[in-house]
Write a protein that holds these residues in place. Structure first.
Motif, PDB file in Angstrom:
ATOM      1  N   GLN A  12       0.773  -1.465   0.025  1.00 51.94           N
ATOM      2  CA  GLN A  12      -0.104   0.002   0.036  1.00 51.94           C
ATOM      3  C   GLN A  12       0.853   1.375   0.012  1.00 51.94           C
ATOM      4  O   GLN A  12       0.690   2.191  -0.596  1.00 51.94           O
ATOM      5  N   ARG A  13       1.872   1.078   0.786  1.00 51.82           N
ATOM      6  CA  ARG A  13       2.920   2.265   0.948  1.00 51.82           C
ATOM      7  C   ARG A  13       3.622   2.359  -0.569  1.00 51.82           C
ATOM      8  O   ARG A  13       3.540   3.576  -1.007  1.00 51.82           O
ATOM      9  N   LEU A  14       4.041   1.329  -1.085  1.00 48.71           N
ATOM     10  CA  LEU A  14       4.768   1.424  -2.307  1.00 48.71           C
ATOM     11  C   LEU A  14       3.513   2.081  -3.534  1.00 48.71           C
ATOM     12  O   LEU A  14       4.263   2.895  -4.307  1.00 48.71           O
ATOM     13  N   ALA A  15       2.370   1.878  -3.321  1.00 46.27           N
ATOM     14  CA  ALA A  15       1.417   2.417  -4.246  1.00 46.27           C
ATOM     15  C   ALA A  15       1.263   3.919  -4.150  1.00 46.27           C
ATOM     16  O   ALA A  15       1.109   4.595  -5.051  1.00 46.27           O
ATOM     17  N   THR A  16       1.631   4.517  -2.909  1.00 46.56           N
ATOM     18  CA  THR A  16       1.471   5.805  -2.587  1.00 46.56           C
ATOM     19  C   THR A  16       2.612   6.478  -2.547  1.00 46.56           C
ATOM     20  O   THR A  16       2.621   7.748  -2.369  1.00 46.56           O
ATOM     21  N   GLY A  17       3.833   5.916  -2.777  1.00 50.79           N
ATOM     22  CA  GLY A  17       5.225   6.383  -2.730  1.00 50.79           C
ATOM     23  C   GLY A  17       5.480   6.961  -1.322  1.00 50.79           C
ATOM     24  O   GLY A  17       6.645   7.645  -1.245  1.00 50.79           O
ATOM     25  N   SER A  18       5.096   6.406  -0.472  1.00 50.74           N
ATOM     26  CA  SER A  18       5.522   6.726   1.195  1.00 50.74           C
ATOM     27  C   SER A  18       6.449   5.477   1.675  1.00 50.74           C
ATOM     28  O   SER A  18       6.659   5.680   2.796  1.00 50.74           O
TER      29      SER A  18
END
Length: 202
Positions: A188-194
């Protein structure tokens, strides 16, 4: 020792012992020995080497990496020596599950990447080395540990096929699915760049 490796009682014993070995939380032990505190209260709260690295202590992170990968490899090698290849796969898979869901920590463990790679190295070193190289190449380019783990885990099944270790494909696929499941928040964080970069302190 023909036929012994297929004995259900022995295979069950191998699974239990492999699980118990995999359940040893080396990250927590190393963090305490190095005076880093409770690893579950640092960074991501994970008990693996990547989170130890977030403390800034590289020797502690290296020790955790070696021990976490070693417990998968040792489980495989001992089982193979006494009972053969089927037992080796069972032991490696059980050690991996032990790391993910350790009885000593209320079944809340790590994400299994080091133990996965150690298990693959012991089961079939060409596949294990190739998976490690995939991890390193992805980490070099992205500087993101979780992405490297996901790519390496996904690559292991085709690697086992093309390197002529097709007997490992089912186990590799099962362990890869669990790695993706344990990394669902990272995804999920990879998808948001975080998603944090390797070496970033918690």
């Amino acid at each position: 020792m023909p036929g012994i490796e297929n004995g259900p009682v022995l295979i069950g014993l191998v699974a239990v012992l492999g699980y118990l070995l995999g359940s040893v939380p080396f990250g927590l032990v190393i963090a305490r020995l190095f005076g880093l505190g409770d690893l579950r209260q640092i960074g991501s709260g994970n008990i693996g080497a990547t989170n130890v690295l977030r403390t800034g202590n590289k020797p502690a992170a290296l020790a955790t990496l070696l021990l976490d990968s070693g417990k998968g490899a040792i489980a495989v090698l001992i089982a193979r020596h006494f009972l053969g290849e089927t037992a080796a796969q069972v032991a490696g898979g059980a050690a991996f599950l032990g790391h993910l869901y350790p009885i000593w920590l209320g079944f809340k463990g790590g994400k299994g990447v080091a133990t996965f790679l150690g298990t693959m190295l012991a089961l079939a070193w060409p596949v294990g080395i190739a998976a490690c190289l995939v991890w390193l190449a992805t980490a070099f380019v992205s500087r993101i540990s979780s992405l490297s783990a996901l790519v390496a885990a996904a690559a292991t099944v085709p690697l086992a096929y093309f390197l002529d270790h097709r007997d490992l494909m089912l186990l590799a696929a099962g362990l890869a699915v669990l790695i993706f499941w344990r990394h669902r928040q990272n995804i999920q964080r990879l998808a948001t760049g975080s998603e944090p970069r390797i070496g970033k302190k918690g």
